[in-house]
Design a protein around this motif. Structure first.
Motif, mmCIF file in Angstrom:
data_model
loop_
_atom_site.group_PDB
_atom_site.id
_atom_site.type_symbol
_atom_site.label_atom_id
_atom_site.label_comp_id
_atom_site.label_asym_id
_atom_site.label_seq_id
_atom_site.Cartn_x
_atom_site.Cartn_y
_atom_site.Cartn_z
ATOM 1 N N GLY A 37 48.921 41.387 39.513
ATOM 2 C CA GLY A 37 48.809 41.201 38.070
ATOM 3 C C GLY A 37 49.361 39.851 37.686
ATOM 4 O O GLY A 37 48.635 38.920 37.356
ATOM 5 N N LEU A 38 50.696 39.737 37.778
ATOM 6 C CA LEU A 38 51.338 38.462 37.473
ATOM 7 C C LEU A 38 50.840 37.347 38.389
ATOM 8 O O LEU A 38 50.803 36.181 38.005
ATOM 9 N N GLU A 39 50.438 37.727 39.608
ATOM 10 C CA GLU A 39 49.967 36.722 40.562
ATOM 11 C C GLU A 39 48.710 36.015 40.058
ATOM 12 O O GLU A 39 48.484 34.833 40.358
ATOM 13 N N GLN A 53 46.458 44.841 49.173
ATOM 14 C CA GLN A 53 46.219 44.466 47.776
ATOM 15 C C GLN A 53 45.050 45.293 47.214
ATOM 16 O O GLN A 53 43.967 45.305 47.791
ATOM 17 N N ILE A 54 45.302 45.971 46.095
ATOM 18 C CA ILE A 54 44.301 46.836 45.469
ATOM 19 C C ILE A 54 43.778 46.178 44.189
ATOM 20 O O ILE A 54 44.565 45.772 43.323
ATOM 21 N N LEU A 55 42.473 46.090 44.076
ATOM 22 C CA LEU A 55 41.840 45.554 42.872
ATOM 23 C C LEU A 55 41.022 46.669 42.232
ATOM 24 O O LEU A 55 40.003 47.107 42.777
ATOM 25 N N GLY A 56 41.495 47.115 41.071
ATOM 26 C CA GLY A 56 40.796 48.166 40.333
ATOM 27 C C GLY A 56 39.983 47.577 39.187
ATOM 28 O O GLY A 56 39.786 46.360 39.098
ATOM 29 N N ARG A 57 39.545 48.430 38.296
ATOM 30 C CA ARG A 57 38.711 47.977 37.177
ATOM 31 C C ARG A 57 39.448 46.953 36.301
ATOM 32 O O ARG A 57 38.865 45.976 35.843
ATOM 33 N N LYS A 58 40.724 47.180 36.082
ATOM 34 C CA LYS A 58 41.512 46.266 35.250
ATOM 35 C C LYS A 58 41.513 44.860 35.841
ATOM 36 O O LYS A 58 41.266 43.869 35.136
ATOM 37 N N GLU A 59 41.796 44.755 37.149
ATOM 38 C CA GLU A 59 41.863 43.446 37.795
ATOM 39 C C GLU A 59 40.485 42.783 37.885
ATOM 40 O O GLU A 59 40.343 41.577 37.619
ATOM 41 N N HIS A 64 36.297 38.799 36.054
ATOM 42 C CA HIS A 64 34.940 38.563 35.551
ATOM 43 C C HIS A 64 34.958 37.739 34.264
ATOM 44 O O HIS A 64 34.000 37.001 33.981
ATOM 45 N N LYS A 65 36.005 37.879 33.476
ATOM 46 C CA LYS A 65 36.074 37.191 32.186
ATOM 47 C C LYS A 65 36.481 35.724 32.314
ATOM 48 O O LYS A 65 36.352 34.956 31.360
ATOM 49 N N LEU A 66 36.987 35.339 33.458
ATOM 50 C CA LEU A 66 37.413 33.966 33.651
ATOM 51 C C LEU A 66 36.221 33.041 33.884
ATOM 52 O O LEU A 66 35.160 33.464 34.349
ATOM 53 N N ILE A 87 41.382 45.796 48.864
ATOM 54 C CA ILE A 87 40.534 46.970 48.661
ATOM 55 C C ILE A 87 40.115 46.996 47.197
ATOM 56 O O ILE A 87 40.969 47.026 46.304
ATOM 57 N N VAL A 88 38.814 46.964 46.961
ATOM 58 C CA VAL A 88 38.259 47.030 45.605
ATOM 59 C C VAL A 88 37.772 48.452 45.370
ATOM 60 O O VAL A 88 37.003 48.993 46.167
ATOM 61 N N THR A 89 38.228 49.065 44.278
ATOM 62 C CA THR A 89 37.910 50.480 44.026
ATOM 63 C C THR A 89 36.785 50.677 43.019
ATOM 64 O O THR A 89 36.530 51.795 42.592
ATOM 65 N N THR A 90 36.113 49.578 42.630
ATOM 66 C CA THR A 90 35.074 49.692 41.589
ATOM 67 C C THR A 90 33.676 49.401 42.127
ATOM 68 O O THR A 90 32.757 49.138 41.370
ATOM 69 N N GLY A 91 33.509 49.447 43.452
ATOM 70 C CA GLY A 91 32.202 49.117 44.027
ATOM 71 C C GLY A 91 32.091 47.620 44.285
ATOM 72 O O GLY A 91 32.975 46.839 43.932
ATOM 73 N N GLU A 92 30.979 47.215 44.877
ATOM 74 C CA GLU A 92 30.833 45.819 45.313
ATOM 75 C C GLU A 92 30.041 44.946 44.351
ATOM 76 O O GLU A 92 29.839 43.757 44.601
#
Length: 308
Positions: A37-39, A53-59, A64-66, A87-92
């Motif tokens: 997050g802070l990273e 490192q886990i990347l969920g919908r929030k991350e 995507h907005k950047l 590991i991305v938990t929202t699909g590819e």
């Protein structure tokens, strides 16, 4: 030292590998995953680089907005530290930019289309890592689950531990491990008992041989693991060495710094040892509820005493 590899996570959680196929043997040494997050905004003072490192919908939504330039900086900063994997938990979908950076740095990028939330997946992953990276020892003994209470049966070879386990199975209880019990320290107060893989489901009985308790008695006769709550030491009968006290002073056995309540049961022909183990399990449970039969008995005695 025990180890878990990225490949183990791929198999355990059915992850799809997008990059880093040749890096799946990387070791994971930390028992907790991390959600950056802070990273992403440049704060790396406490970045746990050795964690998954886990990347969920929030991350992912944030990335995507950047703008393309900002995204390059944010992701480039993180992959520079070479964590064991992402590991991305929202699909590819829409991960082209992340795939590029992970491929460039040789970092496994894994994807899981989760039915659970990212937080729930992190809890599952942390539990798996904690169990598989926990300090462990192997001891000679038998582990049983009796009335939901995890029990260690110890004693010299030939004392009758396995025969007692067989009797307990016949009374509806479950075998965890025979002969070799693996103890895992999950926390300063939690000890997990399990098998050593090769002895899974097997019970060795003198004069009979090796038994597969699941094949003989069904799945109800076996349990993969149990939290160890009671340590029972089986010894030979020694006459009057055990007094008929109302309540014994608490005794404990220590394994890897974890103390476990301990009792001794002396063996004698005709003694219902399986019944004593059941009584010990039930009595331990009542103690956890704050009940002591000896205390209640003394209160009844005191109630009948004449007033001074």
């Amino acid at each position: 030292m025990l180890k878990v590899t990225v490949a183990d996570l791929v198999e355990k959680f059915s992850l799809k590998v997008l990059t880093g196929v040749d890096q799946l043997q990387k070791n994971i040494t930390q028992t907790r995953a991390h959600r950056p997050g802070l990273e992403f905004v440049g704060h790396f003072d406490f970045f746990p680089t050795e964690r998954v490192q886990i990347l969920g919908r929030k991350e992912i939504n944030y990335l995507h907005k950047l703008s393309k330039e900002e995204r390059q900086v944010r992701i480039g900063n993180i992959v520079h530290y070479h964590p064991p994997c992402f590991i991305v938990t929202t699909g590819e979908e829409g991960l082209t930019y992340l795939t590029h950076y992970c491929k460039e740095e040789g970092i496994p990028l894994l994807v899981r289309d989760t039915v659970e939330t990212t937080s729930e997946f992190v809890m599952m992953l942390d539990a798996y890592l904690l169990k598989n990276l926990a300090p462990q020892i192997s001891i000679h003994g038998v582990s049983m689950n009796v009335f939901g209470v995890g029990i260690l049966l110890r004693g010299h070879s030939g004392i009758g531990k396995s025969e007692l386990a067989h009797t307990l199975i016949g009374r509806g209880h479950r075998l965890v491990a025979d002969d070799i019990v693996v103890l895992k320290k999950l926390s300063p107060r939690t000890l997990l008992g399990t098998h050593a893989d090769k002895n899974k489901e097997f019970l060795a009985l003198r004069s009979i041989g090796l038994l597969n308790v699941v094949k003989l008695y069904g799945q109800k006769a076996y349990q993969e693991e149990t939290k160890i709550s009671l340590d029972i030491n089986l010894t030979k009968w020694q006459g009057n060495s055990l007094n008929n006290d109302l309540e014994y002073a608490p005794a404990y056995t220590e394994y890897m710094g974890v103390t476990v309540p301990s009792i001794e049961i002396q063996l004698q022909p005709g003694r219902d040892v399986a019944g004593l183990v059941e009584a010990a399990a039930n009595n331990w449970y009542l103690r956890q509820q704050g009940y002591s039969a000896a205390e209640e008995f003394m209160k009844r005695i005191e109630a009948d005493l004449p007033d001074a």
